[in-house]
Design a protein around this motif. Sequence first.
Motif, PDB file in Angstrom:
ATOM      1  N   GLN A  56      34.018  43.341  45.705  1.00 56.20           N
ATOM      2  CA  GLN A  56      35.159  42.679  45.194  1.00 56.20           C
ATOM      3  C   GLN A  56      36.022  42.320  46.154  1.00 56.20           C
ATOM      4  O   GLN A  56      36.684  41.063  46.138  1.00 56.20           O
ATOM      5  N   ARG A  57      35.783  42.992  47.623  1.00 55.54           N
ATOM      6  CA  ARG A  57      36.801  42.264  48.480  1.00 55.54           C
ATOM      7  C   ARG A  57      36.124  41.268  48.902  1.00 55.54           C
ATOM      8  O   ARG A  57      36.951  39.885  49.489  1.00 55.54           O
ATOM      9  N   LEU A  58      34.827  40.987  49.213  1.00 56.05           N
ATOM     10  CA  LEU A  58      34.266  39.837  49.614  1.00 56.05           C
ATOM     11  C   LEU A  58      34.422  38.336  48.478  1.00 56.05           C
ATOM     12  O   LEU A  58      34.900  37.290  48.958  1.00 56.05           O
ATOM     13  N   ILE A  59      34.219  38.692  47.177  1.00 56.33           N
ATOM     14  CA  ILE A  59      34.478  37.795  46.253  1.00 56.33           C
ATOM     15  C   ILE A  59      36.067  37.235  46.268  1.00 56.33           C
ATOM     16  O   ILE A  59      36.204  36.096  46.621  1.00 56.33           O
ATOM     17  N   PHE A  60      37.008  38.028  46.635  1.00 55.33           N
ATOM     18  CA  PHE A  60      38.335  37.725  46.903  1.00 55.33           C
ATOM     19  C   PHE A  60      38.674  36.595  48.030  1.00 55.33           C
ATOM     20  O   PHE A  60      39.059  35.565  47.909  1.00 55.33           O
ATOM     21  N   GLU A  61      37.891  36.817  48.822  1.00 57.06           N
ATOM     22  CA  GLU A  61      37.825  36.040  50.248  1.00 57.06           C
ATOM     23  C   GLU A  61      37.122  34.757  50.091  1.00 57.06           C
ATOM     24  O   GLU A  61      37.604  33.743  50.311  1.00 57.06           O
ATOM     25  N   ILE A  62      35.947  34.754  49.197  1.00 53.77           N
ATOM     26  CA  ILE A  62      35.072  33.576  48.981  1.00 53.77           C
ATOM     27  C   ILE A  62      36.193  32.728  48.241  1.00 53.77           C
ATOM     28  O   ILE A  62      36.110  31.546  48.609  1.00 53.77           O
ATOM     29  N   GLN A  63      36.850  33.498  47.241  1.00 51.28           N
ATOM     30  CA  GLN A  63      37.639  32.221  46.483  1.00 51.28           C
ATOM     31  C   GLN A  63      38.771  31.732  47.155  1.00 51.28           C
ATOM     32  O   GLN A  63      39.206  30.586  46.734  1.00 51.28           O
ATOM     33  N   ASN A  64      38.887  32.170  48.408  1.00 51.08           N
ATOM     34  CA  ASN A  64      39.917  31.262  49.148  1.00 51.08           C
ATOM     35  C   ASN A  64      39.482  30.334  50.023  1.00 51.08           C
ATOM     36  O   ASN A  64      39.959  29.735  51.010  1.00 51.08           O
ATOM     37  N   GLN A  65      38.080  30.102  50.126  1.00 51.81           N
ATOM     38  CA  GLN A  65      37.369  29.166  50.944  1.00 51.81           C
ATOM     39  C   GLN A  65      37.429  27.978  50.306  1.00 51.81           C
ATOM     40  O   GLN A  65      37.617  27.603  49.047  1.00 51.81           O
ATOM     41  N   GLU A  66      37.355  26.661  51.188  1.00 53.34           N
ATOM     42  CA  GLU A  66      37.335  25.412  50.806  1.00 53.34           C
ATOM     43  C   GLU A  66      36.058  24.820  50.168  1.00 53.34           C
ATOM     44  O   GLU A  66      36.182  23.941  49.205  1.00 53.34           O
TER      45      GLU A  66
END
Length: 204
Positions: free
Chosen positions: A66-76
Motif C-alpha cells: 500500500q505504501r509503494l502504490i501510494f508512491e507510484i501514483q505520485n510518479q510522472e
Amino acid sequence: MKKQECRERTQRQLAEALEFYLQKKPLEKITVRELIEKVGINRKTFYYYFPDIYGLLEWMVTQESQRLIFEIQNQEDYENSLALVFDSIEKNRHFVNCVYDSMGRDALVRFLNKDFRKVISWAMEKGMEDVLKRNGGKITETSNPLGIEQKFLDTLVDSYIASIAQILLLYLQKKSPFNKQECIRFILRYLQSTIPAALEEFAK
C-alpha cells in the motif's frame, strides 16, 4: 490513546520485532513468545490482531504494498514507477526473500501484483496511445480507446505481471544475468516493444 491508534502502534511494533528476528534466523524458527516479549504485550493481544506469525507477515506485505502504490501514483510515468518498485524491493531484499522462502512464489506474486498492476496499466495506456497515433486515430479521455474487451486487457496485464515477477525473482535470488539497471531497461524494452503489438492484435 484511541483504540485505532493503539491497534496500529501494536501492529507496527510486532512488525518491527519480526523484522528484527528475521535478520537473525528463518521465519519458521521465530516464536510468538519472542515477539511478544520484545514488544511487551501478552499472547492474547498478539492473537487478537493476528492468527499466527504468517498472518503478521502477510499484514507486513500488505502495508508495504500500500505504501509503494501510494508512491507510484505520485510518479510522472511508468518508467519512473518501475524504477521506484525496484528501488523499494532492493532496499527490502532480505524481507522479500523471506516472503518467498516462507510463503512461496504465489505469495510473492500476490505481493508484486498490486505494485506492478499500476505500472502495467500505465504502460497499457501508453501502448494504446501509440497504436492510435500509428493508425491515425484520435486519442480520447477513455481508458480503453481501442475498445478491447476487458477480459483480454485483464489477461494481458496478468501475463505481464507474471513475466516481470519471474525476472524480479531471478534478480532477488542472484540468478539473473542482469544488474538492477539492466533489469529495468530490459523490462521497459519488453513492455514498449510488445504491448502495442498485442493491443493492436486484440483490437482487430
